[in-house]
Design a protein around this motif. Sequence first.
Motif, short mmCIF file in Angstrom:
data_model
loop_
_atom_site.label_atom_id
_atom_site.label_comp_id
_atom_site.label_asym_id
_atom_site.label_seq_id
_atom_site.Cartn_x
_atom_site.Cartn_y
_atom_site.Cartn_z
N ALA A 129 -10.85 -29.20 -24.41
CA ALA A 129 -11.17 -30.62 -24.57
C ALA A 129 -10.61 -31.37 -23.36
CB ALA A 129 -10.56 -31.14 -25.86
N TRP A 130 -10.92 -32.66 -23.26
CA TRP A 130 -10.49 -33.42 -22.08
C TRP A 130 -8.97 -33.49 -21.96
CZ3 TRP A 130 -7.64 -37.84 -22.20
CH2 TRP A 130 -7.55 -38.51 -23.42
N PRO A 131 -8.16 -33.55 -23.05
CA PRO A 131 -6.71 -33.54 -22.84
C PRO A 131 -6.22 -32.22 -22.21
CG PRO A 131 -7.20 -34.35 -25.04
CD PRO A 131 -8.46 -33.82 -24.47
N ASP A 132 -6.85 -31.12 -22.58
CA ASP A 132 -6.45 -29.83 -21.99
C ASP A 132 -6.72 -29.81 -20.49
OD1 ASP A 132 -5.84 -28.98 -24.57
OD2 ASP A 132 -7.88 -28.21 -24.89
N ILE A 133 -7.86 -30.33 -20.10
CA ILE A 133 -8.23 -30.35 -18.67
C ILE A 133 -7.31 -31.31 -17.91
CG2 ILE A 133 -10.07 -30.96 -17.06
CD1 ILE A 133 -12.05 -30.03 -19.25
N VAL A 134 -7.01 -32.47 -18.51
CA VAL A 134 -6.15 -33.45 -17.85
C VAL A 134 -4.73 -32.89 -17.68
CG1 VAL A 134 -5.05 -35.71 -18.16
CG2 VAL A 134 -7.50 -35.45 -18.52
#
Length: 189
Positions: A129-134
Motif C-alpha cells: 500500500a502507499w504507506p509501505d512505499i512511502v
Amino acid sequence: CLLRWVFQLEQYILPQHFDNIGKILLFISLLWFYFFAGDVWSDWFSRDPDHENYVYFLFNGYKWMLILLPVFAILVPLVSLLFKQVRRSPWAMLAVGVGVNVAMFTERILVVVPSVARNRLTWGNYTPAWPDIVITVGAYGLFGFLYTLLTKFIPIVSMWEYREGEHAEGIQRVGGADIPVTMREETIG
C-alpha cells in the motif's frame, strides 16, 4: 562515484580503487552463485512436498522478483566485471553497484514478504500500500542524508595515507600497479 564527482576527489580516489572494489564484488557474485546453486541443488534432490508448494507459490506470485534477483546479483556482475575497463570506470561501477543493491533488496523481500503473505488457510500475494512505499522510500532517503551528513564530519580519504603519499621518493611498479614509495629496497641493505 558520486561523492568523488561532487567533492572533486579524482586525484585521491583513483580508478585503481574502483578496480579493486570490482574484483571484490566479482568474488562476492561468484559466492552468491555458489550459494544459490547449492540451494537449488538440495531442493531438487529433496523433493519435499511443502517446499515444492512454496516454490510453486513463489513462481506464480513473485516471478518478476525471482527473475530480477539472479540477473542483478549474478549475471550483470559476472558479465560486466570480468573486463578491466568496466571495473576501472567509476560510472559503470556505480551502475553495477546499484544493480547489486537492487538484487539484495529483492532477496530481502523474497525472504520476508511471501512467508508473511501466506495464510494457513489461503494462498495470497502481498501488494504494498502507499504507506509501505512511502516508508521504504523514506528509509532510502534517510540513509542517503545520513551518509552525506557523515561525509562532512568524517573524512572520506584517510589523511594519514594522503600525507604519506606526499612524501614519496618515487614510484615503484609492483604487480602491475604504480605505488608511491618512501624508501627503496636497495637502501634497506
